[in-house]
Scaffold this motif. Structure first.
Motif, PDB file in Angstrom:
ATOM      1  N   ALA A 315       8.483   6.043  -1.575  1.00  0.00           N
ATOM      2  CA  ALA A 315       7.686   4.725  -2.063  1.00  0.00           C
ATOM      3  C   ALA A 315       7.574   3.743  -0.815  1.00  0.00           C
ATOM      4  O   ALA A 315       6.273   3.215  -0.490  1.00  0.00           O
ATOM      5  N   THR A 316       8.496   4.029   0.265  1.00  0.00           N
ATOM      6  CA  THR A 316       8.195   3.474   1.520  1.00  0.00           C
ATOM      7  C   THR A 316       7.113   3.954   2.339  1.00  0.00           C
ATOM      8  O   THR A 316       6.363   3.342   2.793  1.00  0.00           O
ATOM      9  N   PHE A 317       7.171   5.164   2.336  1.00  0.00           N
ATOM     10  CA  PHE A 317       5.936   6.129   3.145  1.00  0.00           C
ATOM     11  C   PHE A 317       4.800   5.856   2.485  1.00  0.00           C
ATOM     12  O   PHE A 317       3.772   5.498   3.221  1.00  0.00           O
ATOM     13  N   LEU A 318       4.590   5.886   1.122  1.00  0.00           N
ATOM     14  CA  LEU A 318       3.132   5.669   0.260  1.00  0.00           C
ATOM     15  C   LEU A 318       2.739   4.354   0.586  1.00  0.00           C
ATOM     16  O   LEU A 318       1.523   4.086   0.876  1.00  0.00           O
ATOM     17  N   THR A 319       3.542   3.237   0.421  1.00  0.00           N
ATOM     18  CA  THR A 319       3.147   1.865   0.831  1.00  0.00           C
ATOM     19  C   THR A 319       2.593   1.813   2.196  1.00  0.00           C
ATOM     20  O   THR A 319       1.507   1.203   2.323  1.00  0.00           O
ATOM     21  N   GLN A 320       3.245   2.339   3.169  1.00  0.00           N
ATOM     22  CA  GLN A 320       2.700   2.342   4.387  1.00  0.00           C
ATOM     23  C   GLN A 320       1.539   2.934   4.730  1.00  0.00           C
ATOM     24  O   GLN A 320       0.453   2.617   5.328  1.00  0.00           O
ATOM     25  N   ARG A 321       1.563   4.144   3.860  1.00  0.00           N
ATOM     26  CA  ARG A 321      -0.024   4.979   3.934  1.00  0.00           C
ATOM     27  C   ARG A 321      -0.912   3.980   3.556  1.00  0.00           C
ATOM     28  O   ARG A 321      -2.011   4.171   4.040  1.00  0.00           O
ATOM     29  N   LEU A 322      -0.739   3.707   2.230  1.00  0.00           N
ATOM     30  CA  LEU A 322      -1.910   2.824   1.764  1.00  0.00           C
ATOM     31  C   LEU A 322      -2.265   1.661   2.366  1.00  0.00           C
ATOM     32  O   LEU A 322      -3.600   1.261   2.691  1.00  0.00           O
ATOM     33  N   GLN A 323      -1.345   0.985   3.037  1.00  0.00           N
ATOM     34  CA  GLN A 323      -1.568  -0.131   3.795  1.00  0.00           C
ATOM     35  C   GLN A 323      -2.549   0.398   5.075  1.00  0.00           C
ATOM     36  O   GLN A 323      -3.495  -0.604   5.530  1.00  0.00           O
ATOM     37  N   SER A 324      -2.275   1.471   5.714  1.00  0.00           N
ATOM     38  CA  SER A 324      -2.916   1.753   6.732  1.00  0.00           C
ATOM     39  C   SER A 324      -4.366   2.183   6.344  1.00  0.00           C
ATOM     40  O   SER A 324      -5.267   2.499   7.409  1.00  0.00           O
ATOM     41  N   LYS A 325      -4.666   2.568   5.309  1.00  0.00           N
ATOM     42  CA  LYS A 325      -6.080   2.619   4.703  1.00  0.00           C
ATOM     43  C   LYS A 325      -6.676   1.573   4.133  1.00  0.00           C
ATOM     44  O   LYS A 325      -7.727   1.635   3.593  1.00  0.00           O
ATOM     45  N   GLY A 326      -6.260   0.400   4.318  1.00  0.00           N
ATOM     46  CA  GLY A 326      -6.904  -0.874   4.037  1.00  0.00           C
ATOM     47  C   GLY A 326      -6.486  -1.178   2.473  1.00  0.00           C
ATOM     48  O   GLY A 326      -6.918  -2.224   2.029  1.00  0.00           O
ATOM     49  N   VAL A 327      -5.555  -0.558   1.739  1.00  0.00           N
ATOM     50  CA  VAL A 327      -5.249  -0.809   0.457  1.00  0.00           C
ATOM     51  C   VAL A 327      -4.127  -2.106   0.163  1.00  0.00           C
ATOM     52  O   VAL A 327      -3.127  -1.855   1.253  1.00  0.00           O
ATOM     53  N   ASP A 328      -4.311  -2.999  -0.185  1.00  0.00           N
ATOM     54  CA  ASP A 328      -3.195  -4.107  -0.259  1.00  0.00           C
ATOM     55  C   ASP A 328      -2.190  -3.793  -1.298  1.00  0.00           C
ATOM     56  O   ASP A 328      -2.211  -4.168  -2.510  1.00  0.00           O
ATOM     57  N   ALA A 329      -1.200  -3.004  -0.373  1.00  0.00           N
ATOM     58  CA  ALA A 329       0.017  -2.520  -1.490  1.00  0.00           C
ATOM     59  C   ALA A 329       1.332  -3.126  -0.988  1.00  0.00           C
ATOM     60  O   ALA A 329       1.353  -3.631   0.177  1.00  0.00           O
ATOM     61  N   ARG A 330       2.062  -3.276  -2.170  1.00  0.00           N
ATOM     62  CA  ARG A 330       3.658  -3.568  -1.799  1.00  0.00           C
ATOM     63  C   ARG A 330       4.568  -2.505  -2.241  1.00  0.00           C
ATOM     64  O   ARG A 330       4.174  -1.947  -3.271  1.00  0.00           O
TER      65      ARG A 330
END
Length: 425
Positions: A315-330
């Motif tokens: 969950a932590t890894f995926l949130t950071q990956r999504l944020q790095s791709k411009g996705v507004d994730a928490r």
């Protein structure tokens, strides 16, 4: 003179059981009222009580205000009180006066050997209501513990005699007795003294999209080595799975992303132990697939999407990956401060569009998501079928106005297909 108890089933939960329980308290006009449930349900209970009766719900916790609320509760000062399930387990209630008691997510007490059930037996309210989408937990014999608390004089004192009467006995060489389903389906509910059944008006089936992904070469290499030899090397560090349970965990982690390992000192023993984690740049076929799904779902606007996983690390890894791709994730994980948890629940679909949730953290007490989100992605599932079932009901429930889309990711050639996926469907 027996108390007026109610048992609320899955159907009632989907028709806003919180409102029903609050209305029951208000109509009973009781003085000392206690609600016990997952702490992330407090805001929902407080808003409902305020809206329906204008009363304030007092949160019993470790903060100053919470300790003061506990003192008032113990002294039987009239009011409405809320306590988390874990805190409830630390107290005894034999000498505490309670007029109306609500046990939210009562399946947590379905294990007759659990501390939760044993503590509940010390609660002696005039009225009691239990709520859950899965009241018996994962096993039908859990009905005995739930019923025994609600109707202490109406349910057979002997679990074994009760089970012999209602359940099908199965042969198991490793246990004294093992039970399957009911002898006469529905007989347990029919024989309970007071049952409330309210069929949901929402009966639409979600659109299920099964997505099979291939592990990338690095993931596949480590997965194959772990499966065959129970050992693989991660950047020259050995990852060893000595026990079958450990091997299962490592294989599941590898289906999510390429793991890394470092050795850290154990604070208790002083010895080095392995710590497995996902680096920010770890290869992950599932993360890639999720980005593709999000690109389609959010092509025109930031459509809210809820992503499930059993793994806090992922969950932590995926949130950071999504944020790095411009996705507004928490991320939504266990152990968050109450204020952070509530902010995320209230702002999902407003301040951010993607919530990456650990199943055990979001499965219970997160009503209202059906008003915000109709899209969910399952990156992995929990070993606990009850939690999976609870999580599935976050969107497919009354209040949902759209067709729910559910993407289920599975890694080809892995244990997910025969051991994990069936726990979801």
């Amino acid at each position: 003179d027996s108390p007026e108890h109610e048992y609320v089933t899955d159907d009632l939960v989907r028709t806003h059981s919180t409102r029903v329980a609050v209305e029951a308290m208000l109509r009973a006009e009781t003085k000392v009222n206690l609600i016990v449930g997952p702490i992330n349900t407090f805001t929902g209970w407080a808003k409902t009580l305020k809206r329906q009766g204008g009363a304030v719900l007092q949160f019993i916790d470790g903060r100053k205000a919470g300790k003061e609320a506990l003192e008032r509760f113990v002294m039987a000062e009239p009011g409405y009180y809320f306590m988390g399930t874990e805190r409830m387990r630390t107290m005894g209630y034999s000498d505490i006066h309670i007029d109306f008691f609500v046990m939210d997510e009562c399946h947590r007490a379905s294990n007759r050997q659990s501390k939760t059930f044993k503590v509940l037996r010390t609660v002696k309210p005039e009225y009691a209501v239990s709520l859950s989408a899965t009241p018996w937990g994962g096993k039908v014999e859990g009905a005995w513990a739930v019923g025994k608390f609600l109707w202490p004089d109406g349910i057979n004192n002997s679990f074994w005699k009760w089970s012999t009467e209602y359940l099908v006995e199965m042969y198991d060489p490793y246990s004294y007795k093992k039970f399957g389903g009911e002898k006469n389906p529905g007989s347990i509910i029919r024989d309970f003294p007071s049952v409330a059944l309210m069929p949901s008006v929402y009966n639409a089936k979600p659109a299920i999209h099964e997505v099979e992904v291939d592990l990338n070469p690095t993931q596949r290499k480590h997965y194959a080595e772990l499966e065959e030899d129970a050992i693989t090397f991660l950047e020259d560090n050995p990852l060893i799975a000595e026990l079958p349970s450990t091997k299962y965990i490592r294989l599941m982690e590898t289906t999510l992303a390429t793991p890394s390992i470092e050795w850290i000192e154990d604070e208790e023993t002083g010895e080095d132990r392995p710590y497995v984690y996902f680096k920010d740049d770890a290869k992950s076929s599932k993360a890639d697939a999720i980005l593709e799904i999000l690109a389609d779902v959010q092509a025109e606007k930031a459509e809210p999407v809820l992503i499930f996983t059993h793994s806090r690390k992922f969950a932590t890894f995926l949130t950071q990956r999504l944020q790095s791709k411009g996705v507004d994730a928490r991320q939504f994980i266990g152990g968050m401060p109450h204020d952070e948890r509530q902010w995320k629940l209230e702002n999902f679909g407003k301040e951010f569009s993607v919530l990456v949730a650990v199943i055990s953290a979001v499965a219970e007490g997160t009503d209202g998501m059906q008003d915000v989100c109709a899209n969910e992605i399952w990156a992995s599932v929990s070993d606990n079928k009850v939690l999976n079932q609870q999580a599935r009901g976050r969107r497919s429930r009354q209040g949902q106005k759209r067709l729910v889309n559910r993407w289920v990711l599975r890694a080809r050639g892995t244990i997910e297909l025969d051991k994990q996926h069936p726990r979801l469907v």
